[in-house]
Write a protein that holds these residues in place. Structure first.
Motif, mmCIF file in Angstrom:
data_model
loop_
_atom_site.group_PDB
_atom_site.id
_atom_site.type_symbol
_atom_site.label_atom_id
_atom_site.label_comp_id
_atom_site.label_asym_id
_atom_site.label_seq_id
_atom_site.Cartn_x
_atom_site.Cartn_y
_atom_site.Cartn_z
ATOM 1 N N LYS A 2 -61.378 -3.793 58.507
ATOM 2 C CA LYS A 2 -61.084 -4.638 59.653
ATOM 3 C C LYS A 2 -62.106 -5.119 60.559
ATOM 4 O O LYS A 2 -62.356 -6.424 60.891
ATOM 5 C CB LYS A 2 -59.781 -4.010 60.355
ATOM 6 N N ALA A 7 -63.843 -8.865 60.945
ATOM 7 C CA ALA A 7 -63.861 -9.594 62.214
ATOM 8 C C ALA A 7 -65.244 -9.780 62.739
ATOM 9 O O ALA A 7 -65.554 -10.792 63.052
ATOM 10 C CB ALA A 7 -63.291 -8.454 63.376
ATOM 11 N N ILE A 19 -66.610 -13.616 63.913
ATOM 12 C CA ILE A 19 -66.930 -13.731 65.272
ATOM 13 C C ILE A 19 -67.887 -14.809 65.617
ATOM 14 O O ILE A 19 -68.674 -15.324 65.180
ATOM 15 C CB ILE A 19 -67.388 -12.277 65.891
ATOM 16 N N LEU A 62 -64.520 -4.888 69.564
ATOM 17 C CA LEU A 62 -64.021 -4.678 68.060
ATOM 18 C C LEU A 62 -63.293 -3.759 67.999
ATOM 19 O O LEU A 62 -62.353 -3.474 67.176
ATOM 20 C CB LEU A 62 -65.294 -4.773 67.343
ATOM 21 N N HIS A 110 -59.492 -4.843 67.044
ATOM 22 C CA HIS A 110 -59.416 -4.651 65.350
ATOM 23 C C HIS A 110 -59.171 -3.340 64.749
ATOM 24 O O HIS A 110 -58.970 -3.154 63.664
ATOM 25 C CB HIS A 110 -60.746 -5.429 64.853
#
Length: 213
Positions: free
Chosen positions: A109, A113, A117, A160, A164
């Motif tokens: 995940k 991300a 980003i 993060l 996430h």
């Protein structure tokens, strides 16, 4: 596979954090300010590679003066990637850290991300708010100090982790207030590797010594 602003991330290492010790002029000023030995923080992208925001006093002053107000900055120049075996000379030591509750699913995940980003720049308002807290000796708390898409080097990783992977660095401290030293103070962090420069070589510090930092 599309390449995000942070570049390609190996999912085996996605979410790992690297903190650095430096003894140049800038590193000494950061240590004086934060009372921490760690001056910078980066995301691990591979076994020996990392990526981070590129800190620049010149860019900060330009932004503060509004010089770039009508410009669209090239975000690639805000990012620097480097090899841990070939670090700039001002770095004297680094430590690779991971969250003890990190899983392969959470790493995936975070990798996804990272590929999407979008970043703006070092967040001057966040920097100023954290400086005020240091000056007033106010401990970090659960207050969100962030502004959209703006970061410091250390809270890219903490953001993060939180958004996430639902992982915290310090209990009760918002991700936006995380600084490099907080990773080494975290009860959730495992120290995987620590290396120190000796001359032109990097020397491993034994694993049993990692918890003494």
């Amino acid at each position: 596979m599309p390449r995000g602003i942070l570049g390609e991330i190996d999912s085996k290492y996605a979410g790992d954090v690297v903190v650095f010790v430096a003894n140049d002029w800038e590193g000494r000023r950061i240590r004086d300010f934060t009372k921490s030995p760690y001056v910078h923080c980066a995301l691990r992208t591979g076994e020996n590679s990392v990526v981070s925001l590129r800190f620049s006093w010149v860019e900060l002053f330009k932004k503060a003066a509004g010089i770039r107000f009508f410009q669209n900055p090239n975000l690639e120049r805000l990012i620097k990637t480097f090899d841990l075996d070939n670090l700039p000379n001002y770095y004297e030591e680094y430590i690779i850290l991971r969250h003890k509750d990190m899983t392969s699913e959470k790493r995936e995940k975070i990798k996804e991300a990272c590929e999407k980003i979008k970043l703006k720049d070092y967040d001057l308002r966040l920097f100023a708010r954290m400086a005020y807290k240091h000056w007033k000796k106010i401990n970090p708390d659960a207050t969100d100090l962030s502004t959209p898409l703006s970061y410091l080097c250390s809270n890219i990783a903490s953001g993060l982790w939180k958004h996430h992977a639902n992982l915290d660095v310090i209990p009760g401290v918002d991700w936006s207030q995380i600084e490099p030293q907080h990773y080494s103070q975290s009860p959730y962090v495992v120290r995987e590797k620590r290396k120190k420069r000796e001359g032109m070589s990097w020397i491993d510090i034994p694993t049993e010594a990692l918890n003494t930092i």
